[in-house]
Design an enzyme around this catalytic site. Structure first.
Site, short mmCIF file in Angstrom:
data_model
loop_
_atom_site.label_atom_id
_atom_site.label_comp_id
_atom_site.label_asym_id
_atom_site.label_seq_id
_atom_site.Cartn_x
_atom_site.Cartn_y
_atom_site.Cartn_z
N ARG A 6 6.58 -6.14 3.87
CA ARG A 6 5.21 -6.61 3.64
C ARG A 6 5.00 -6.54 2.14
O ARG A 6 4.90 -5.46 1.56
CB ARG A 6 4.19 -5.74 4.38
CG ARG A 6 2.83 -6.46 4.57
CD ARG A 6 1.84 -6.13 3.49
NE ARG A 6 1.38 -4.78 3.60
CZ ARG A 6 0.32 -4.40 4.37
NH1 ARG A 6 -0.38 -5.27 5.04
NH2 ARG A 6 -0.03 -3.12 4.41
N GLU A 8 -5.75 -11.32 8.19
CA GLU A 8 -6.56 -10.14 7.90
C GLU A 8 -7.84 -10.50 7.16
O GLU A 8 -8.39 -9.68 6.42
CB GLU A 8 -5.74 -9.11 7.13
CG GLU A 8 -5.00 -9.64 5.93
CD GLU A 8 -4.12 -8.60 5.27
OE1 GLU A 8 -4.26 -7.40 5.59
OE2 GLU A 8 -3.32 -8.98 4.40
N HIS A 66 0.82 -1.21 0.00
CA HIS A 66 0.00 0.00 0.00
C HIS A 66 0.86 1.26 0.00
O HIS A 66 0.54 2.23 0.70
CB HIS A 66 -0.93 0.01 1.21
CG HIS A 66 -1.96 -1.07 1.19
ND1 HIS A 66 -2.99 -1.09 0.29
CD2 HIS A 66 -2.12 -2.16 1.97
CE1 HIS A 66 -3.76 -2.16 0.51
NE2 HIS A 66 -3.25 -2.82 1.53
N ASP A 100 -8.26 -4.78 7.42
CA ASP A 100 -8.78 -5.74 6.45
C ASP A 100 -9.59 -6.85 7.10
O ASP A 100 -10.52 -7.38 6.49
CB ASP A 100 -7.63 -6.33 5.63
CG ASP A 100 -7.21 -5.42 4.48
OD1 ASP A 100 -8.08 -4.70 3.95
OD2 ASP A 100 -6.03 -5.42 4.12
N ASP A 150 16.04 -11.41 -2.29
CA ASP A 150 17.33 -11.18 -2.96
C ASP A 150 17.86 -9.78 -2.68
O ASP A 150 19.08 -9.56 -2.67
CB ASP A 150 17.19 -11.38 -4.47
CG ASP A 150 17.08 -12.85 -4.87
OD1 ASP A 150 17.42 -13.72 -4.05
OD2 ASP A 150 16.64 -13.12 -6.01
#
Length: 256
Positions: free
Chosen positions: A69, A147, A44, A173, A83
């Site tokens: 996240r 969530e 987000h 959520d 990575d």
């Protein structure tokens, strides 16, 4: 074992925060507060993969661990942030064992997982792949984000999935999945949260929650409820809430 991994395995209290603003100064400022880890939110926010690598360097260079996240439970984005040097990932919207297993498999190399091999910052640009391979299969952190009400109903199978180090509740959520976005103080949402607490503690697993508010009283409340893996607010609330609080005092005193 990394400090966060160790604390999760021992159910010890650990406090981090959330970053959405794409600038290393934000990391450096937050590092002075005493957070143990920072999560970069690329689900987000406008943070891109190039910035993830840069910001992870600042997080780790300031003595904290860096989680990401990710945008979804998907192989390519997870291996790219790993990575780039992430200490682990928080995977959104994990609702059952199959999805939890997928998240683990995208982080770990065979034979544990299915992650493809690439050489980048995490592998010291090809000079220490063997060391990184051992680290990632034994030390990397995989957090399933709870969530959705379906995840609450399937919590035991998520918590007992091999390779899942812990879970963290996303209250906005979760309430949205119950038809009331953002209304996580409703009684039915509180009941769902209590189910999470009971089941997680019954299984002796770390109990995570994202405390969105920037007030210590909210953090303290969650600690008293038994949560021990806590993301405390996020960058723009720490910035904005303090500015609004102090300007409100000014306006009230001078009747502006």
């Amino acid at each position: 074992m990394g400090n966060l991994k160790s604390k999760l395995s021992e159910n010890e209290l650990t406090i981090g925060t959330w970053v959405t603003i794409n600038h290393p100064a934000v990391i450096e400022i937050l590092s002075s507060a005493g957070f143990e880890w920072i999560t970069l939110d690329i689900e987000h926010s406008a943070i891109n993969i190039e910035s993830v690598q840069n910001l992870l360097g600042h997080i780790q260079g300031n003595g904290m661990e860096g989680l990401v996240r990710v945008s979804k439970n998907e192989e390519v984005i997870i291996k790219r942030v790993m990575d780039a040097g992430a200490d682990g990932v928080i995977v959104p919207m994990v609702k059952n064992r199959e999805e939890a297993q997928k998240a683990v498999s995208y982080v770990k190399y065979p034979p544990i997982g299915k992650r493809g091999v690439g050489l980048s910052r995490a592998q010291k640009y090809g000079t220490d792949f063997d060391g990184y391979k051992e680290w990632t299969n034994n030390e990397s952190v995989v957090i399933a984000q709870i969530e959705h009400i379906e995840a609450v109903n399937n919590l035991e199978e998520i918590l007992t999935t091999d390779g899942i180090d812990g879970t963290i509740v996303g209250p906005y959520d979760l309430s949205a999945s119950m038809g009331h976005p953002g209304e996580y103080h409703r009684e039915d949402v509180k009941e769902a949260l209590q189910k999470v607490v009971h089941k997680t503690q019954e299984l002796n697993k770390p109990l995570g929650f994202h405390v969105v508010e920037s007030e210590y009283s909210e953090l303290r409340k969650r600690i008293k409820q038994g949560y021990n893996f806590l993301a405390f607010s996020l960058d723009f609330f720490f910035l904005g809430d303090k500015a609004r609080e102090e300007m409100t005092k000014f306006k009230n005193e001078f009747s502006l």
